[in-house]
Every structure is written in structure tokens, then in C-alpha cells.
Design a protein around this motif. Structure first.
Motif, PDB file in Angstrom:
ATOM      1  N   UNK A   2       0.830  -1.199   0.000  1.00  0.00           N
ATOM      2  CA  UNK A   2       0.000   0.000   0.000  1.00  0.00           C
ATOM      3  C   UNK A   2       0.867   1.251   0.000  1.00  0.00           C
ATOM      4  N   UNK A   3       1.916   1.249   0.811  1.00  0.00           N
ATOM      5  CA  UNK A   3       2.821   2.404   0.878  1.00  0.00           C
ATOM      6  C   UNK A   3       3.541   2.598  -0.458  1.00  0.00           C
ATOM      7  N   UNK A   4       4.000   1.478  -1.070  1.00  0.00           N
ATOM      8  CA  UNK A   4       4.669   1.579  -2.376  1.00  0.00           C
ATOM      9  C   UNK A   4       3.718   2.143  -3.425  1.00  0.00           C
ATOM     10  N   UNK A   5       2.497   1.620  -3.458  1.00  0.00           N
ATOM     11  CA  UNK A   5       1.525   2.103  -4.441  1.00  0.00           C
ATOM     12  C   UNK A   5       1.177   3.563  -4.187  1.00  0.00           C
ATOM     13  N   UNK A  46       1.675   9.085  -5.989  1.00  0.00           N
ATOM     14  CA  UNK A  46       2.117  10.466  -5.760  1.00  0.00           C
ATOM     15  C   UNK A  46       3.121  10.868  -6.831  1.00  0.00           C
ATOM     16  N   UNK A  47       4.058   9.966  -7.129  1.00  0.00           N
ATOM     17  CA  UNK A  47       5.065  10.247  -8.149  1.00  0.00           C
ATOM     18  C   UNK A  47       4.405  10.438  -9.513  1.00  0.00           C
ATOM     19  N   UNK A  48       3.460   9.548  -9.849  1.00  0.00           N
ATOM     20  CA  UNK A  48       2.760   9.658 -11.135  1.00  0.00           C
ATOM     21  C   UNK A  48       1.950  10.952 -11.194  1.00  0.00           C
ATOM     22  N   UNK A  49       1.322  11.317 -10.076  1.00  0.00           N
ATOM     23  CA  UNK A  49       0.544  12.562 -10.044  1.00  0.00           C
ATOM     24  C   UNK A  49       1.468  13.764 -10.222  1.00  0.00           C
ATOM     25  N   UNK A  50       2.650  13.730  -9.580  1.00  0.00           N
ATOM     26  CA  UNK A  50       3.618  14.821  -9.754  1.00  0.00           C
ATOM     27  C   UNK A  50       4.074  14.915 -11.205  1.00  0.00           C
TER      28      UNK A  50
END
Length: 189
Positions: free
Chosen positions: A107-110, A115-119
């Protein structure tokens, strides 16, 4: 003889009935009450039935001991199964904890990936927006340039048409022809 008489008195007293109330009496006559017969029957039963009774009691004892052994064996099997069940329960708890920890890590990795994909999407959208703004600015500037050039050209033509006479027109043409010849001479040498 005295003893004989006493026994006779005892039997004569014993053979009589003793009344208890008007309608009920205890019969003390041994021969009439069959006490001797009952005693003989009981003695025969005890003598001959002793073996049968001891066999029955021995069989009952063996059945009880067998039942106790079976119960102890069942208890030991149940205790072993309980121990195995407790062990499996502990293993299941450990596995559940492991799965929960893995799930939380996943869950933390996803979450971090989202967050990275959204950034990245935000940066791409910002860059796309900036490119679109620059493109629209360039297009607007180009449109303004074209319009200014067209207006300047129209004005220049209008000014030329208003102030140009045939004599001035001939001088301008001659001047430009001379410039072209000069440029041709420079390029040939």
C-alpha cells in the motif's frame, strides 16, 4: 432336658402370632412364613451364583477398564489434536501478520507511485500549458506583426499613391535599378 423344654417354649412362642392392632398381625411361625425355604434358596443362589456373579463382575470390571483406557486414549488424541490446532493457529496468526505487513508495505509503495505519477502528470500538464501559452503568444504576435505589416504597407501605398508623381516614380525606379547593378557587380567579382 431343661434345654429341650426351653427350646420347645421358644418354638411354641415363635409359632404364635403377635397381634399389632385389630386388623394387622406379625406371623412369627417360621414354617408358615417360608423363612426356611427362602434361606435355603438364598444359600443355593449364593453357592452356585457366586461363580456367575464373579464372572459378571469381572466382565463388568474389564468393560469399565477398557472404557477408561479408550477414554484416556481419546483424551491423549484430543490433547495432541488440540496441540496441533494451537500450533496451526499460531502459524496462521504469524502468516496473517506477515500478509498484513506485506499489504501495508505494498500500500505504501503504491501510494508513493501514485504520488510520483501525479507529480509527473502535474509537471507534464504544467509544461504543456506553458508550451500552449508560448504557442498562443507566438501566434498572437505573428498575427499582430502581419496585421501591422499589412497596415503599414497599405499606409505606405496610400502615401506613395498620394505623393508619388510620374517624375518621382521614374527616379525611384532608376535608383533601384542602379542598386541592383551594384549588387550584381559585387557578386560577380
Amino acid at each position: 432336658m431343661y434345654i429341650y423344654m426351653n427350646i420347645e417354649k421358644i418354638f411354641s412362642i415363635a409359632l404364635k402370632t403377635w397381634p399389632i392392632g385389630n386388623s394387622f398381625a406379625i406371623n412369627t411361625n417360621i414354617l408358615e412364613t417360608n423363612l426356611i425355604n427362602l434361606g435355603v434358596v438364598l444359600a443355593i443362589l449364593v453357592y452356585f451364583g457366586k461363580g456367575i456373579l464373579s464372572n459378571l463382575l469381572e466382565n463388568r470390571k474389564q468393560n469399565i477398564l477398557s472404557t477408561i483406557r479408550d477414554a484416556e486414549q481419546c483424551y491423549q488424541e484430543a490433547a495432541a489434536k488440540l496441540k496441533q490446532a494451537k500450533l496451526r493457529l499460531e502459524q496462521a496468526k504469524l502468516k496473517a501478520d506477515e500478509i498484513r505487513i506485506q499489504g501495508l508495505a505494498q500500500l505504501e509503495r503504491e501510494k508513493l507511485e501514485l504520488i510520483k505519477a501525479a507529480d509527473e502528470d502535474s509537471k507534464r500538464l504544467e509544461e504543456s500549458k506553458n508550451v500552449t501559452i508560448r504557442f498562443e503568444q507566438q501566434r498572437a504576435i505573428e498575427q499582430v506583426r502581419q496585421q501591422v505589416s499589412r497596415l503599414a504597407l497599405e499606409r505606405a501605398l496610400e502615401t506613395l499613391n498620394n505623393s508619388l508623381n510620374p517624375d518621382l516614380q521614374a527616379r525611384i525606379i532608376d535608383n533601384h535599378i542602379g542598386l541592383l547593378r551594384t549588387i550584381e557587380g559585387v557578386t560577380e567579382s
